[in-house]
Motif scaffolding. Structure first.
Motif, PDB file in Angstrom:
ATOM      1  N   LYS A  16       0.827  -1.220   0.000  1.00 19.76           N
ATOM      2  CA  LYS A  16       0.000   0.000   0.000  1.00 19.76           C
ATOM      3  C   LYS A  16       0.857   1.264   0.000  1.00 19.76           C
ATOM      4  CE  LYS A  16      -1.858  -0.723   4.037  1.00 19.76           C
ATOM      5  NZ  LYS A  16      -1.337  -2.006   4.490  1.00 19.76           N
ATOM      6  N   THR A  34      -0.948   6.155   7.679  1.00 20.15           N
ATOM      7  CA  THR A  34      -1.570   6.099   9.018  1.00 20.15           C
ATOM      8  C   THR A  34      -0.947   5.008   9.891  1.00 20.15           C
ATOM      9  OG1 THR A  34      -3.374   4.651   8.306  1.00 20.15           O
ATOM     10  CG2 THR A  34      -3.768   7.029   8.184  1.00 20.15           C
ATOM     11  N   GLY A  35      -0.406   3.956   9.256  1.00 20.74           N
ATOM     12  CA  GLY A  35       0.297   2.922  10.033  1.00 20.74           C
ATOM     13  C   GLY A  35       1.470   3.534  10.794  1.00 20.74           C
ATOM     14  N   TYR A  38       0.288   5.005  14.116  1.00 22.56           N
ATOM     15  CA  TYR A  38       0.107   4.001  15.182  1.00 22.56           C
ATOM     16  C   TYR A  38       1.461   3.489  15.666  1.00 22.56           C
ATOM     17  CZ  TYR A  38      -4.857   4.139  14.217  1.00 22.56           C
ATOM     18  OH  TYR A  38      -6.153   4.580  14.073  1.00 22.56           O
ATOM     19  N   ARG A  39       2.387   3.333  14.749  1.00 24.70           N
ATOM     20  CA  ARG A  39       3.726   2.874  15.126  1.00 24.70           C
ATOM     21  C   ARG A  39       4.428   3.914  16.002  1.00 24.70           C
ATOM     22  NH1 ARG A  39       6.263  -1.241  11.970  1.00 24.70           N
ATOM     23  NH2 ARG A  39       4.758  -2.226  10.583  1.00 24.70           N
ATOM     24  N   ARG A  95      10.192   1.108  12.303  1.00 23.19           N
ATOM     25  CA  ARG A  95      10.107  -0.010  11.343  1.00 23.19           C
ATOM     26  C   ARG A  95      10.726  -1.288  11.884  1.00 23.19           C
ATOM     27  NH1 ARG A  95       6.054   1.778   8.354  1.00 23.19           N
ATOM     28  NH2 ARG A  95       6.342   3.991   8.079  1.00 23.19           N
ATOM     29  N   VAL A 103       2.342  -3.088  18.154  1.00 25.36           N
ATOM     30  CA  VAL A 103       1.439  -2.039  17.650  1.00 25.36           C
ATOM     31  C   VAL A 103      -0.044  -2.424  17.738  1.00 25.36           C
ATOM     32  CG1 VAL A 103       1.598  -2.713  15.205  1.00 25.36           C
ATOM     33  CG2 VAL A 103       1.126  -0.346  15.775  1.00 25.36           C
ATOM     34  N   SER A 107      -3.255  -0.129  18.395  1.00 25.95           N
ATOM     35  CA  SER A 107      -4.207   0.213  17.329  1.00 25.95           C
ATOM     36  C   SER A 107      -5.611  -0.311  17.605  1.00 25.95           C
ATOM     37  CB  SER A 107      -3.695  -0.283  15.978  1.00 25.95           C
ATOM     38  OG  SER A 107      -3.583  -1.667  15.970  1.00 25.95           O
ATOM     39  N   ARG A 113      -7.357   5.441  18.729  1.00 25.90           N
ATOM     40  CA  ARG A 113      -7.924   5.504  17.369  1.00 25.90           C
ATOM     41  C   ARG A 113      -8.652   6.837  17.161  1.00 25.90           C
ATOM     42  NH1 ARG A 113      -6.977   0.967  14.621  1.00 25.90           N
ATOM     43  NH2 ARG A 113      -7.682   1.995  12.755  1.00 25.90           N
ATOM     44  N   GLY A 133      -3.997   2.704   5.025  1.00 22.18           N
ATOM     45  CA  GLY A 133      -4.179   2.138   6.358  1.00 22.18           C
ATOM     46  C   GLY A 133      -5.080   0.924   6.344  1.00 22.18           C
ATOM     47  N   ARG A 134      -5.893   0.808   7.406  1.00 23.80           N
ATOM     48  CA  ARG A 134      -6.773  -0.358   7.537  1.00 23.80           C
ATOM     49  C   ARG A 134      -8.255   0.022   7.532  1.00 23.80           C
ATOM     50  NH1 ARG A 134      -2.094  -1.389   7.851  1.00 23.80           N
ATOM     51  NH2 ARG A 134      -1.101  -3.283   8.671  1.00 23.80           N
ATOM     52  N   ASP A 135      -8.539   1.277   7.886  1.00 23.87           N
ATOM     53  CA  ASP A 135      -9.933   1.701   8.073  1.00 23.87           C
ATOM     54  C   ASP A 135     -10.202   3.008   7.336  1.00 23.87           C
ATOM     55  OD1 ASP A 135      -8.245   3.279   9.533  1.00 23.87           O
ATOM     56  OD2 ASP A 135      -9.556   3.449  11.276  1.00 23.87           O
ATOM     57  N   ILE A 136      -9.428   3.287   6.316  1.00 21.21           N
ATOM     58  CA  ILE A 136      -9.505   4.615   5.704  1.00 21.21           C
ATOM     59  C   ILE A 136     -10.793   4.764   4.882  1.00 21.21           C
ATOM     60  CG2 ILE A 136      -8.304   6.347   4.313  1.00 21.21           C
ATOM     61  CD1 ILE A 136      -6.827   5.405   6.907  1.00 21.21           C
ATOM     62  N   ARG A 184      -0.801 -10.299  12.796  1.00 24.69           N
ATOM     63  CA  ARG A 184      -1.375  -8.957  12.634  1.00 24.69           C
ATOM     64  C   ARG A 184      -2.612  -8.962  11.737  1.00 24.69           C
ATOM     65  NH1 ARG A 184       1.829  -4.270  11.127  1.00 24.69           N
ATOM     66  NH2 ARG A 184       3.355  -5.565  10.072  1.00 24.69           N
ATOM     67  N   ASP A 188      -5.982  -7.475  13.032  1.00 23.59           N
ATOM     68  CA  ASP A 188      -6.603  -6.359  12.302  1.00 23.59           C
ATOM     69  C   ASP A 188      -8.025  -6.726  11.838  1.00 23.59           C
ATOM     70  OD1 ASP A 188      -4.280  -4.898  12.621  1.00 23.59           O
ATOM     71  OD2 ASP A 188      -3.545  -5.251  10.587  1.00 23.59           O
ATOM     72  N   ARG A 191     -10.510  -7.387  15.352  1.00 23.48           N
ATOM     73  CA  ARG A 191     -10.747  -6.474  16.478  1.00 23.48           C
ATOM     74  C   ARG A 191     -12.163  -5.891  16.356  1.00 23.48           C
ATOM     75  NH1 ARG A 191      -6.426  -2.438  13.969  1.00 23.48           N
ATOM     76  NH2 ARG A 191      -7.775  -1.451  12.441  1.00 23.48           N
TER      77      ARG A 191
END
Ligand code: DC
Length: 231
Positions: A16, A34-35, A38-39, A95, A103, A107, A113, A133-136, A184, A188, A191
């Motif tokens: 991504k 966005t990751g 959170y990191r 990283r 993380v 997250s 969030r 990200g995951r929820d964009i 992860r 992800d 959750r």
């Protein structure tokens, strides 16, 4: 005129960020990873002993939330915006496999969030954005004009991440990287808050067997099509 938001969601290490950067360079849009946000918060929690190695967040974290400032800025000698934690560039430190392992507990926390989502939305209020990200496309910008869902097989994602890790830390094995990715993905997807799901109307690109350039061209064709409707 409304800002254009291009969202990219998908599992860990699916490419991504690479694609998002290429799109943002091409269109001269702001890129938000966005990751990385959170990191960076996970790094703060590690440094302040607010998270243990079993991924438990101390209740005391709540007293720190207002002291954590995340933003993106350019280093004086670089073109690209990268993440800062309380004014310090932390791109390299975030990283690591340790951050990847810890993380998830950060997250999945609602308070964190909410803080980050507000910040992400504020960037979208000011700029044309490419944001991954995951929820964009589902939560942060459900009305994004252009959405992508990026996928690649688990093994291929692990192989790519393993090669990246090898450049900096040769101790990590392929098995460790694959396990981290599987764990992860599972966290992800399962959750309760903002689980990772494919957004409605997202264009899916499986890049398991596509070159970066071909992936970019595929995305660009879709963007140009969608932009016609926006004009
Ligand atoms: O994309 P990444 O691997 O750098 O993201 C790090 C972690 O942050 C990942 O395990 C899931 C989480 N994340 C999230 O929950 N929501 C986002 N919008 C972006 C990342």
């Amino acid at each position: 005129m409304k800002n254009i938001i291009i969202s990219l969601d998908g599992h860990s290490a699916c490419g991504k960020s690479t694609l998002a950067k290429m799109i943002s360079d091409h269109l001269s849009y702001v890129y938000i990873d966005t990751g990385a946000m959170y990191r960076a918060i996970t790094l703060y929690f590690i440094k302040n002993n607010l998270i243990d190695q079993d991924n438990n967040l101390s209740k005391d974290f709540i007293n720190h939330v207002d002291n954590i400032h995340i933003d993106f800025a350019k280093k004086s000698n670089e073109e690209k915006f990268t993440v800062r934690l309380n004014g310090v560039f932390v791109e390299k430190e975030i990283r690591t496999l340790e951050i990847s392992k810890l993380v998830s507990s950060v997250s999945k926390n609602q308070i964190i969030r909410s803080k980050l989502i507000k910040l992400q939305q504020s960037y979208g209020a000011e700029n044309n954005l490419v944001i991954d990200g995951r929820d964009i496309g589902t939560v942060v910008f459900p009305y994004a004009q252009i959405k992508f869902w990026i996928t690649a097989s688990e093994k291929i994602r692990a192989q790519r991440r393993y090669l990246e890790f090898q450049k900096t830390n040769s101790d990590i094995t392929f098995k460790e990287v694959l396990e981290d990715i599987k764990r992860r993905d599972n966290e992800d997807e399962n959750r309760t808050i903002s689980p990772l799901i494919k957004p409605d109307n997202a264009m899916e690109i499986d890049n398991s067997y596509l070159s970066i350039e071909k992936t970019f061209q595929t995305a660009l064709t879709h963007i140009n099509e969608m932009m016609k409707d926006e004009r």
